[in-house]
Scaffold this active site. Structure first.
Site, PDB file in Angstrom:
ATOM      1  N   SER A 132       0.592  -0.986  -0.178  1.00  0.00           N
ATOM      2  CA  SER A 132      -0.056  -0.063   0.051  1.00  0.00           C
ATOM      3  C   SER A 132       0.788   1.211   0.059  1.00  0.00           C
ATOM      4  CB  SER A 132      -0.896   0.157   1.358  1.00  0.00           C
ATOM      5  OG  SER A 132      -1.897   0.895   1.409  1.00  0.00           O
TER       6      SER A 132
ATOM      7  N   ASP B 193      -0.904   1.529  -4.760  1.00  0.00           N
ATOM      8  CA  ASP B 193      -2.454  -0.385  -4.615  1.00  0.00           C
ATOM      9  C   ASP B 193      -2.810   0.207  -5.232  1.00  0.00           C
ATOM     10  OD1 ASP B 193      -2.823   0.249  -2.365  1.00  0.00           O
ATOM     11  OD2 ASP B 193      -3.525  -1.411  -1.644  1.00  0.00           O
TER      12      ASP B 193
END
Length: 559
Positions: A146, A304
């Site tokens: 992330s 992401d």
């Protein structure tokens, strides 16, 4: 400490005898560094919030091909308990080793007779969730960390509904993983061999178009009035959302300019400290570009593609919004659109996490719809949507304070691509009414109250850091601050006791009049987070309450 040291050195020796030569070299460089050996081997990398996340390197407490292979073998064993020939979708982001780890996972699954659908290019998290649902797969894996710094990578697991694995499933997968030796119990076959034997299927370009068709259809169904479109600067922060955000903005006819330096694959994220749209520093190049072209709106998505941050031009300067503020505006905007179509019913609902602003509650009340709450983590929002499928209750919007939003029901995770489209059309409708988003938010505050929130995050790394976080949580439970400013503690909620119908979770909430303080250790990083939530009658009073709460938290942390 001696036991921890003994375990770490025993594991270190086992790995030294078992790994390939390149990993062996890395281990030999550590042999005189006791602190580093303990940190890398004192525990297994925990299968936390939907999967693994950690610093890359050799060791049981690191992200590497061995920890990925073991986790995947455990996931395969879990799936095979319920189905003879399950299928799994695999995606990966732009980070270092993401494609490598994705192929390792595919090779392990294929060797276990699990049918694999894998992307041949970077793909964002929401597309993974969409594809699991579209292909009716039994699960999904995405390799991503992330918005973490570049030395991190991660491994998120999804169940057949396209939701990150919630505790009941994650615990079962963890149980399967923990039974496995890193070296003796892993099945793996060659990637090309698996492709040739049709155990691995390479996903085609059409899945990107199917996803864009779904989002475009939803946006157009809102019948947005876009007489005056904002000029947009967009940065993917070196991430996997670029292709899809470009695609949807083009389809909707927006004029936008990319931050070129951050629109390429660069696993070192060389122009950023961290690729996190929650951090204003991440917007430095985007702000420079916006000033050059006099843009109205700046959008940034994380690597992401599930979080999005926003700046807007207001009175000649650029101002940012918190995740809560964007969420409140989107919730009000969508409710207003649905009311235009007379399509709202009392059982229709918005979902938020317990650490997300309460400002949405009076808004929902005015529109006569429900607000559902979940524990922190978008997987619980996805779980809630799935629970109500077929019940006649319509999902309107889900959001969390950490810049995650979802409208429509095409995925079961936060989706920065549909959020980018919604924020752009919301800005367009506001500008058509000669209002900025800043003015829209001001109107909402005057109407519904001055809610304010702040997140404080403290990092405590390694074994000692873990112990420190435990002490802080113990103090929250046993000896919390009696007062915050002039307000006395009214109630302590310990979610480890499974209160209010929530699953048990290591979260403590302190409630004072007009103030909430919520503490939770991160499931993916060596951090403890404190969420401050206040309500008042003015901006000045809100700021004072936030300051009083910060003072109380500093006393809690100094244990």
């Amino acid at each position: 400490m001696e036991d921890v040291k003994e375990v770490a050195y025993k594991r270190f020796q086992q790995w030294l005898e078992s790994v390939t030569d390149d990993f062996k070299e890395e281990l030999l460089r550590l042999k005189d560094n006791e602190e580093e050996i303990i940190d890398r081997f004192y525990k297994d990398l925990e299968f936390g919030t939907g999967g693994l996340r950690g610093i890359m390197g050799v060791g049981t407490n690191r992200m590497n091909v061995y920890t990925v292979a073991r986790a995947t073998q455990g996931f395969a064993n879990y799936l095979k308990k319920y189905k003879d020939f399950p299928s799994v979708v695999i995606a990966y982001d732009t980070r270092l080793n993401s494609d490598l780890f994705a192929k390792v996972a595919a090779r392990v699954l294929a060797a276990n007779n699990v049918n694999v659908h894998i992307f041949d290019q970077v793909a964002p998290t929401p597309l993974l969730s969409f594809t699991v649902r579209k292909l009716k797969a039994d699960g999904g894996i995405i390799i991503t960390a992330s918005h973490n710094p570049p030395q991190y990578n991660g491994y998120k697991v999804y169940t057949s509904d396209g939701t990150q694995a919630v505790p009941q499933y994650a615990n079962e997968i963890t149980s399967e993983i923990e039974k496995l030796d890193y070296f003796k119990d892993i099945k793996m076959m060659g990637f090309e061999e698996a492709v040739n034997s049709e155990k691995i299927n390479i996903l085609s370009e059409s899945i990107f178009n199917d996803y864009l068709d779904e989002i475009e259809g939803y946006i157009r169904s809102l019948n947005p009035k876009m007489d005056k479109k904002p000029l947009i600067v967009y940065t993917p922060l070196y991430g996997a959302a670029l292709k899809l955000v470009e695609g949807i903005l083009n389809r909707l006819g927006f004029e936008f300019s990319l931050v070129e330096e951050q629109s390429k694959i660069d696993p070192s994220f060389s122009t950023l400290k961290v690729p996190n749209p929650e951090e204003k520093e991440a917007f430095e190049l985007a702000l420079k570009k916006a000033k050059e072209i006099d843009a109205d709106l700046i959008l940034a998505t994380d690597p992401d593609g599930d979080r999005i941050g926003v700046f807007e031009k207001y009175k000649g300067d650029y101002v940012s919004f918190t995740g809560n503020q964007i969420g409140v505006m989107l919730a009000h905007y969508l409710l207003s659109k649905f009311r235009e179509f007379s399509s709202l019913k009392p059982d229709d609902y918005i979902v938020k996490t317990i650490v997300t602003t309460d400002m949405v509650k009076p808004i929902a009340q005015e529109f006569d719809v429900k607000v559902e709450e979940t524990l922190t983590g978008f997987k619980y929002i996805g779980e809630k949507i799935e629970k109500y499928l077929g019940s006649g209750k319509k999902f309107i919007f889900g959001f969390e304070e950490s810049y995650g939003y979802l409208a429509n029901d095409h995925v079961r995770d936060k989706d920065a691509i549909i959020a980018a489209a919604l924020i752009s059309v919301m800005s367009s409708e506001s500008l058509s009414k000669l209002k900025t988003l800043t003015e829209y938010l001001k109107d909402l505050k005057e109407r519904y109250g001055y809610y304010d929130e702040k997140l404080l995050s403290f990092t405590f790394e390694g074994f000692e850091g873990t112990q420190k976080i435990k002490r802080i949580m113990s103090k929250m439970r046993k000896n919390p601050p009696i007062k915050v400013g002039d307000f006395t503690l009214k109630e302590t909620l310990d979610y480890l006791n499974g209160i209010e119908g929530f699953p048990k979770s290591d979260v403590v909430e302190l409630r004072y009049s007009n103030v909430k303080i919520i503490a939770r250790p991160s499931g993916t990083e060596p951090k403890i987070k404190f969420y401050i939530m206040v309500k008042s009658s003015s901006e000045n009073e809100s700021r004072k309450l936030i300051k009083d709460a910060e003072q109380a938290i500093s006393e809690i942390v100094n244990v």
